[in-house]
Design an enzyme around this catalytic site. Structure first.
Site, PDB file in Angstrom:
ATOM      1  N   ASP A 120       0.887  -1.303   0.071  1.00  0.00           N
ATOM      2  CA  ASP A 120       0.036  -0.151  -0.070  1.00  0.00           C
ATOM      3  C   ASP A 120       0.778   1.249   0.028  1.00  0.00           C
ATOM      4  O   ASP A 120       1.890   1.209   0.722  1.00  0.00           O
ATOM      5  CB  ASP A 120      -1.072  -0.105   1.413  1.00  0.00           C
TER       6      ASP A 120
ATOM      7  N   ASP B  95      -8.378   4.396   5.467  1.00  0.00           N
ATOM      8  CA  ASP B  95      -7.126   4.673   4.936  1.00  0.00           C
ATOM      9  C   ASP B  95      -6.454   6.119   5.725  1.00  0.00           C
ATOM     10  O   ASP B  95      -5.944   6.923   5.177  1.00  0.00           O
ATOM     11  CB  ASP B  95      -7.026   5.206   3.513  1.00  0.00           C
TER      12      ASP B  95
END
Length: 443
Positions: A159, A318
């Site tokens: 990520d 996130d």
């Protein structure tokens, strides 16, 4: 010590329980869900009982955030395991998955074990450290997938970027499937992130608003191309693929296709992507810079419909804390990302439940049960007898204004500062322990 949660409206997406009743917690487990009389009788006169008033509130399984950045180790001027854990507790999050793009990158068994050891000592909530797919997230050599699986990382992710080499990524997926790991994908074709007209690195969505502001844009195809690639690689390898921070209508369409094909794939949506559009960016301000960027109305509508239908499985944040110096600058200079742990539940309730897109039960499912299933947890995501006592008491009637000065997170970087929202966390319990109590109820 036992805890008696009284007069709350229990929402259990696993059993379908949707009624006002009481919950008795004993140690780290839920002992009983029943009437006041049933709980009173089961206590048999015990006096060492902590009572929590949940009248007018929903009693939900603790939220599970599949996607956070805790910046620890190495970038602790932005966040730590402790402050991130405290922010999670404030937001009703009882378990969260930490991404591996720290300094150093988490790419070995020993590094995963060290974070897990420290997290148990420093964080009030559960932290699952994910491992990188390649060494140093450089895309050249596979990381120690087997060792990290043994250390309990559950999933691997690059990520912050995609693994651009399809061959090495396919090999990683095969090994991940072999070792029982999930793959969490950040879908971004890095070679296309430049504005197609100017060649400058994009900082927001490519649309009429980016042109008005004179800012370089990022097209939807940057996400859609890698999303399609990753889905087909998952089909070939048999790994479970989870798509992170989905932002486009194209991704929703691809998810619908993948599920119709029976491919093992799930997806998450962040509150900022189902709440804001690029049109909400009225000035060149770094607090609006995130990756993927805020898209257009058609994308937001598709994401909301996908969550309603269950095509998009989970709501995650996130959570990406940065220092003020990194965000309080024009977008070209700002770091990507916003914080979200302390605003996710309120934004979800305000934007999706109050508007009739999701029911309160669906909110509990998208924020708790679905993430639990994705991670393979049988004892989380439910308020039922014998399950882990990870519980959030959520007050749907409380209205307040988001104020970054009250955040437990070290990161204050959010476009939602000053927003009026409805719904707030009153209590959070982790393994039966009260780890957060909202001070607003003491006023």
């Amino acid at each position: 010590m036992k805890t008696w949660i009284q007069n709350g409206h229990v929402l259990d997406p696993l059993t379908g329980t949707d009624k006002v009743c009481d919950v008795l917690v004993s140690g780290s487990r839920i002992e009983k869900v029943g009437t006041d009389t049933e709980i009173h009788d089961s206590l048999k006169g015990q006096e060492d009982v902590q009572k929590l008033d949940a009248k007018g509130c929903y009693v939900m399984p603790g939220f599970i955030d599949l996607h956070v950045h805790l910046r620890d180790p190495g970038l602790t001027y932005k966040e730590t395991l402790k402050t991130g854990g405290e922010a999670a507790a404030r937001g009703g999050v009882t378990t969260m998955c930490a991404m591996p793009n720290t300094k150093p990158v988490i790419d070995t068994k020993e590094k995963v074990e060290e974070v897990h050891r420290r997290a148990k000592e420093e964080s009030p909530v559960h932290i699952i450290q994910l491992g990188a797919i390649t060494v140093g997230e450089e895309g050249k050599e596979l990381a120690d997938l087997k060792g990290m699986a043994e250390a309990g990382c559950i999933a691997v992710s690059e990520d912050g970027k995609s693994v651009m080499g399809s061959a090495i990524y396919r090999e990683a997926m095969k090994l991940a499937a072999k070792y029982g790991l999930k793959v969490f994908a950040h879908c971004e074709e890095i070679d296309l992130r430049k504005d197609p007209d100017t060649g400058e690195d994009g900082v927001m969505n490519k649309c009429s608003r980016s042109e008005e502001l004179g800012l370089p844009g990022i097209t939807n195809s940057v996400e859609d191309i890698i999303t399609a690639r990753d889905i087909f690689l998952a089909k070939d390898t048999g790994v479970h693929l989870h798509l992170c921070h989905c932002s486009t209508k194209g991704t929703v369409d691809l998810m619908r296709m993948a599920k119709e094909e029976g491919i093992s794939v799930t997806a998450e949506v962040c509150p900022h992507h189902f709440t804001l559009t690029a049109d909400d960016i009225t000035e060149d301000n770094g607090r609006f810079k995130m990756n993927p960027p805020l898209r257009e109305t058609k994308d937001v509508e598709a994401l909301r419909q996908g969550l309603k239908e269950g095509i998009m499985d989970a709501i995650s944040t996130d959570h990406a804390p940065h220092s003020e110096e990194e965000k309080n600058v024009p977008m070209r200079k700002a770091a990507f990302g916003i914080v979200g742990l302390e605003t996710s539940a309120s934004l979800t309730y305000t934007e999706l439940v109050e508007t009739g897109i999701l029911t309160p039960m669906q909110m509990a499912e998208r924020m708790s049960l679905a993430p639990a299933k994705i991670l393979g947890f049988d004892d989380k995501g439910s308020v039922s007898e014998g399950k882990a006592a990870d519980i959030v008491v959520f007050d749907p009637s409380r209205e307040y204004e988001i104020d970054t000065d009250t955040f437990r997170s070290m990161g204050k970087n959010t476009p939602f500062d000053g927003w009026k929202v409805k719904g707030d966390v009153k209590y959070t319990l982790v393994d039966g322990k009260l780890v957060y109590q909202n001070e607003a109820y003491n006023e």
